[in-house]
Write a protein that holds these residues in place. Structure first.
Motif, mmCIF file in Angstrom:
data_model
loop_
_atom_site.group_PDB
_atom_site.id
_atom_site.type_symbol
_atom_site.label_atom_id
_atom_site.label_comp_id
_atom_site.label_asym_id
_atom_site.label_seq_id
_atom_site.Cartn_x
_atom_site.Cartn_y
_atom_site.Cartn_z
ATOM 1 N N HIS A 238 0.815 -1.230 0.000
ATOM 2 C CA HIS A 238 0.000 0.000 0.000
ATOM 3 C C HIS A 238 0.844 1.274 0.000
ATOM 4 O O HIS A 238 0.318 2.368 -0.199
ATOM 5 C CB HIS A 238 -0.979 0.010 1.179
ATOM 6 N N GLY A 239 2.170 1.150 0.212
ATOM 7 C CA GLY A 239 3.060 2.285 0.048
ATOM 8 C C GLY A 239 2.753 3.451 0.963
ATOM 9 O O GLY A 239 2.211 3.307 2.058
ATOM 10 N N SER A 240 3.090 4.642 0.499
ATOM 11 C CA SER A 240 2.799 5.876 1.219
ATOM 12 C C SER A 240 1.305 6.163 1.187
ATOM 13 O O SER A 240 0.614 5.783 0.234
ATOM 14 C CB SER A 240 3.553 7.039 0.560
ATOM 15 N N SER B 90 3.990 -3.872 2.580
ATOM 16 C CA SER B 90 4.884 -3.256 1.611
ATOM 17 C C SER B 90 6.007 -4.239 1.324
ATOM 18 O O SER B 90 6.596 -4.785 2.259
ATOM 19 C CB SER B 90 5.455 -1.936 2.147
ATOM 20 N N LEU B 91 6.297 -4.456 0.055
ATOM 21 C CA LEU B 91 7.296 -5.456 -0.278
ATOM 22 C C LEU B 91 8.696 -5.034 0.161
ATOM 23 O O LEU B 91 9.536 -5.880 0.451
ATOM 24 C CB LEU B 91 7.272 -5.761 -1.780
ATOM 25 N N THR B 92 8.948 -3.749 0.214
ATOM 26 C CA THR B 92 10.129 -3.214 0.902
ATOM 27 C C THR B 92 9.644 -2.064 1.774
ATOM 28 O O THR B 92 8.690 -1.367 1.429
ATOM 29 C CB THR B 92 11.203 -2.704 -0.077
ATOM 30 N N HIS B 93 10.332 -1.841 2.897
ATOM 31 C CA HIS B 93 9.803 -0.833 3.825
ATOM 32 C C HIS B 93 10.900 -0.335 4.763
ATOM 33 O O HIS B 93 10.905 -0.625 5.958
ATOM 34 C CB HIS B 93 8.647 -1.416 4.641
ATOM 35 N N ASN B 94 11.839 0.412 4.195
ATOM 36 C CA ASN B 94 12.868 1.049 5.003
ATOM 37 C C ASN B 94 12.606 2.550 5.008
ATOM 38 O O ASN B 94 13.047 3.281 4.126
ATOM 39 C CB ASN B 94 14.262 0.747 4.453
ATOM 40 N N LEU B 95 11.863 3.009 6.002
ATOM 41 C CA LEU B 95 11.478 4.417 6.049
ATOM 42 C C LEU B 95 12.631 5.329 6.438
ATOM 43 O O LEU B 95 12.548 6.546 6.265
ATOM 44 C CB LEU B 95 10.302 4.616 7.009
ATOM 45 N N TYR B 96 13.714 4.753 6.965
ATOM 46 C CA TYR B 96 14.896 5.575 7.252
ATOM 47 C C TYR B 96 15.484 6.119 5.955
ATOM 48 O O TYR B 96 16.141 7.163 5.945
ATOM 49 C CB TYR B 96 15.948 4.750 7.990
ATOM 50 N N GLU B 97 15.268 5.418 4.859
ATOM 51 C CA GLU B 97 15.809 5.826 3.565
ATOM 52 C C GLU B 97 14.768 6.521 2.696
ATOM 53 O O GLU B 97 15.070 6.936 1.581
ATOM 54 C CB GLU B 97 16.342 4.592 2.827
ATOM 55 N N HIS C 12 5.612 -4.921 7.904
ATOM 56 C CA HIS C 12 5.099 -4.702 6.554
ATOM 57 C C HIS C 12 5.352 -5.887 5.623
ATOM 58 O O HIS C 12 4.769 -5.940 4.527
ATOM 59 C CB HIS C 12 5.675 -3.419 5.950
ATOM 60 N N TYR C 13 6.195 -6.813 6.035
ATOM 61 C CA TYR C 13 6.415 -8.040 5.269
ATOM 62 C C TYR C 13 5.435 -9.133 5.672
ATOM 63 O O TYR C 13 4.979 -9.917 4.834
ATOM 64 C CB TYR C 13 7.852 -8.536 5.482
#
Length: 267
Positions: free
Chosen positions: A11-13, A164-171, A220-221
């Motif tokens: 679902h992303g942002s 979310s298939l990837t979810h590194n919010l620090y980046e 998120h995974y």
């Protein structure tokens, strides 16, 4: 009654609600292909609780559980009805599987639910309810949740794991060193899903490249494993393309058991 599929949706942002990108039209095509869906059950990382809670409101509110976004985003509503009777059945199935379960008559729909559903069912005419993600649940436990909920599919209930298939919010929205790591992780998951390598998907933390960078935390995974658990071996896995947003945030999604007419649209 046609057996409903299970889906994993990135679902992303929250801005996905206003910016459909690649995934929005693809989800709309999937939704248009589905018939006889009696209710939608959503597991989202934005509702984590001690034990499992199942939302049983007859009219769930739209929760704007985010801050710092443009004003039009907070004006959006998704006024789908709830599904109290199906929620009670889901609670029974989870309890029978050994989960600690309670009903919640007040919980509405967080953005992990209503944002993608705006594309799947834009008329908001299909009943929706959420099942919480237990705090501290691991990958094997998320798979077991999906397995417990699988019988609902035979009654036309669409099981959706939203994450979310990837979810590194620090980046997120930063200048990122070696951003190609995210695609390498996505490619590994795509291959594992296509092969129905459930063991690898559960053990992704050790087997997948860059797993801890792609998911510094797991919430998120884990909805992917709920969707996989709710599927069966005869459900052909299909990629629903979403692309890569903000450099490292994958929107790729997966469908299990789509009707034949939708398979080409989903990839």
């Amino acid at each position: 009654m046609t057996t409903a599929p299970s889906l994993f949706i990135s679902h992303g942002s929250p801005m996905f609600a206003l910016e459909p990108g690649l995934l929005g039209p693809n989800l709309r095509a999937v939704g248009e292909s589905l018939a006889d869906i009696t209710a939608v059950l959503v597991v989202s990382p934005h509702w984590q609780t001690r034990g499992v809670r199942v939302a049983s409101s007859a009219a769930p509110e739209t929760i704007h559980d985010f801050g710092g976004f443009p004003a039009p985003l907070y004006q959006l509503q998704y006024a789908a009805p709830g599904a109290p009777a199906v929620a009670q059945d889901a609670a029974r199935l989870l309890s029978d599987a050994g989960f600690e379960v309670a009903l919640d008559e007040r919980r509405g729909l967080d953005h992990g639910a209503w944002v993608p559903l705006r594309y799947l069912f834009p008329r908001a005419d299909v009943p929706v309810f959420q099942v919480s993600l237990p705090q501290h649940i691991d990958a094997a436990g998320a798979l077991r949740m999906g397995q417990a909920l699988a019988p609902l599919r035979q009654r036309g209930v669409l099981v959706v794991g939203s994450g979310s298939l990837t979810h590194n919010l620090y980046e997120f929205r930063q200048e990122i060193r070696n951003p190609e790591y995210a695609q390498e992780f996505v490619d590994w998951v795509r291959d594992a899903v296509a092969a129905r390598d459930v063991e690898a998907l559960v053990d992704y933390r050790r087997r997948a490249p860059h797993a801890e960078r792609a998911h510094p935390t797991e919430e998120h995974y884990l909805p992917l494993l709920v969707a996989v658990g709710a599927s069966v071996d005869t459900d052909a896995p299909r990629l629903v393309e979403g692309g890569m947003t903000y450099g490292v945030l994958s929107m790729d999604s997966f469908a299990f058991g789509l009707p034949h007419a939708a398979q080409g649209k989903a990839g």
